[in-house]
Enzyme design. Sequence first.
Site, PDB file in Angstrom:
ATOM      1  N   LEU A   1     -17.596   0.396 -13.550  1.00  0.00           N
ATOM      2  CA  LEU A   1     -17.009   1.639 -13.044  1.00  0.00           C
ATOM      3  C   LEU A   1     -15.602   1.338 -12.499  1.00  0.00           C
ATOM      4  O   LEU A   1     -15.387   1.190 -11.301  1.00  0.00           O
ATOM      5  CB  LEU A   1     -17.897   2.230 -11.939  1.00  0.00           C
TER       6      LEU A   1
ATOM      7  N   HIS B   1     -13.229  16.942 -10.831  1.00  0.00           N
ATOM      8  CA  HIS B   1     -13.788  17.211 -12.165  1.00  0.00           C
ATOM      9  C   HIS B   1     -13.062  18.324 -12.902  1.00  0.00           C
ATOM     10  O   HIS B   1     -13.545  18.793 -13.922  1.00  0.00           O
ATOM     11  CB  HIS B   1     -15.265  17.629 -12.055  1.00  0.00           C
TER      12      HIS B   1
ATOM     13  N   GLN C   1     -14.305   9.344 -17.883  1.00  0.00           N
ATOM     14  CA  GLN C   1     -15.273  10.446 -17.791  1.00  0.00           C
ATOM     15  C   GLN C   1     -14.628  11.777 -17.419  1.00  0.00           C
ATOM     16  O   GLN C   1     -14.952  12.812 -17.980  1.00  0.00           O
ATOM     17  CB  GLN C   1     -16.363  10.075 -16.787  1.00  0.00           C
TER      18      GLN C   1
ATOM     19  N   ASP D   1      -9.374  13.264 -13.826  1.00  0.00           N
ATOM     20  CA  ASP D   1      -9.012  12.973 -12.435  1.00  0.00           C
ATOM     21  C   ASP D   1      -9.105  11.467 -12.145  1.00  0.00           C
ATOM     22  O   ASP D   1      -8.356  10.932 -11.344  1.00  0.00           O
ATOM     23  CB  ASP D   1      -9.947  13.705 -11.475  1.00  0.00           C
TER      24      ASP D   1
END
Length: 698
Positions: free
Chosen positions: A400, A481, A425, A428
Amino acid sequence: MTIEMRATEAGAPATTLDVIALYRTMVTARVTNDLLKTRKTQGRFPFYIGCAGHESMAAVVAALDEEDWLALYYRDLAAWLQRTGDMYGPLREAYSRTTGPMCAGRNMPSHYSSKRHRILPVFSEVAALCPFAGGVGFSIKQHQGKELVMCSTGDGGSATNDFSVLVRQASVHQLPVLIIIEDNGWAITTPSSVQWGGSLVEWVGGNGIYAEEVDGSDALQTYEATRRLAQHIHSGQGPAFMHLRLGLLDAHSSSTDIKTYRNKEEIELTAATKDPVKNLGRWLVEQGQLASDDIERMRKEIRKELEQIEQEVLQEPEPEPERVLQHVVYVPEWRENTPRGTKRQLTMLGAINEALTEQAKRDPDFFVYGQDVGSAKGGVFGATAALVTQFPGQAINSPLNEQVIVGIVSGAGMKDGKARCAEIQFVDYHQSATQTIRLAARIPYQSFGGWQTPMIIRTKSGSGGGGPISSSSAGGGGFGHSNTGEQWFTSIPGMITICPATPFDAKGLLLEAARAQSPVTFLERGRLYRSEPPKDSEGNLIAALAEYWNVPDGYYTLPIGKARRVRIGDGPVGAVIVAWGTMVLESCTAAANINKRTGSTVEIVDLRSLAPFDEETVAAAVKEANRVLVVTEESDLTSFGRHVHSWIVEHCFYDLDGLPVFVSALPSPAAPYNGIEETAFLPSAKNIEAKLEALLIE
Ligand SMILES: Cc1ncc(C[n+]2csc(CCOP(=O)(O)OP(=O)(O)O)c2C)c(N)n1
């Protein structure tokens, strides 16, 4: 003179080192350093940063193979000379000559780079090359290569995120990487005690990386240690780390006065004990291999040779102003190709899945690297699900850490010129990788085309999930998101940015992105992932756009930098809307509603590609309609939408009947989570319709 070096580890072969040749390289580095330092002081060029005290890096390179990759830093002149033998290069770059082998005189001196000699391009940003070196190591491992990558930086560099990223890349994936901290005790005026607590060897060693401390003032010890660590890597035991203790014999750079931060005694002690050139010279004399006179004679010979080289270099051309825009970005030249496959209605997610498997079919080296992408789910949105099933091993899970991701993908691309895909993902979260992304885009320019950085960054962007704004309720992405992203990427020189609105375009453009030699950011709007084709407010399909939900089987590409014109209505065009991504759907809905109510014809220019954007098509559409709206999902701050608006005013002024209208989200950080505020924040078909109506009756 050659000497047999001991095999210091079981199984390690004994090697022969030509110590006098090594010594000559180290002296050449020192004499070059002294010449360039003087020339800078004489005002012959603006900047110089030296290598004095770091010459034992020649021994490191001597201990490696020619095939090994080098990610150097600005003190590694001796390493450059050892690998290339090129005495001209450092002078050519100092004098900014177009003949410069590193960056053709475009960057400051001491930024070593050579594709031919496998020397990755050094950045001024301390340690910034580390994540790219990890990518090179990753690619070597993927290809089961015999070589390794050596990455060096200073003690200050050890404190950077980039350094930690390399440690993580190397340890998690067990990469063939040799990391060296050249610890000269200083980072400009800051002592190394400020850079880490405890022991650096233990700190790195705690990551499962074999680590040693080495006396870099002793070139032979440095050579032996490098052989030992390289052998460790080659025998499949994983990465290795060297804490190389050195002394800095000069000030930090030509811009620093050494006396303002180091005391006389310390400077003198460093010069007396930590000079690797003096130490090796003394040893050679003690061994009877050289006489003291030989040393002085060698120094003079080299100085004379360098002065002759300097005279030649001064006759060589400096850059012409015309070249200032060369090697900014490489947009692939599109090869006309007609999709032949059977068309089926697909979602954008389906189209992206197909593009990735098509690319994997064409290029066995292609992979997608990112968080969760290797799971059966195929990443959090399922974009790699087909890849996981059909090409297991080419969808690879990452830690991550977005900088780890971008470093692996861009470094692998630099190594063989082929694009791989990073998945971030949510857009941001690219922010922790910003420096690496920006530098990847800068590499071709900085190296004057010496290096390319093919890479695709796919990322979910824009508000929430679940269908166009007008046909669904809130996206609910909230902060973290729902940023749009184009404001971040279109401002990076050297970056291509794409934002498709339809499944057909998503597949064709993603496959074309894999052909680019510059990095591509591929903004996938979350709302469009599973979206149906757009409808007007009465629920009728908008056929002009809906056809692009039919996606052909197999491989096809679409041109980067070309907009799509979608016309709603049959009469003369009353207004044109410039939009991209979700806003294309919102604009089509608004235009269809207006057409139904008033009969006006409206054209939507779907930019598809934002950087570069299709100026020609925008200008032609404005010329025809004379009235224009620019619609963006970005916040109303400095934004790509504002750029397009301003471009139209500047370039199409005489074709306009009035000021172009601007429709955007509001100037707040991002879409709020709750539906009420989110709806108030975002532009939608309703706002666009109102503005369009006002514009048409103006
Ligand atoms: C990321 C970054 N921050 C700050 C600087 C300004 N800067 C240039 S060199 C340097 C010190 C680097 O020290 P170190 O890594 O120990 O290498 P040394 O110059 O001592 O060999 C700094 C702070 C920079 N170039 N990059």
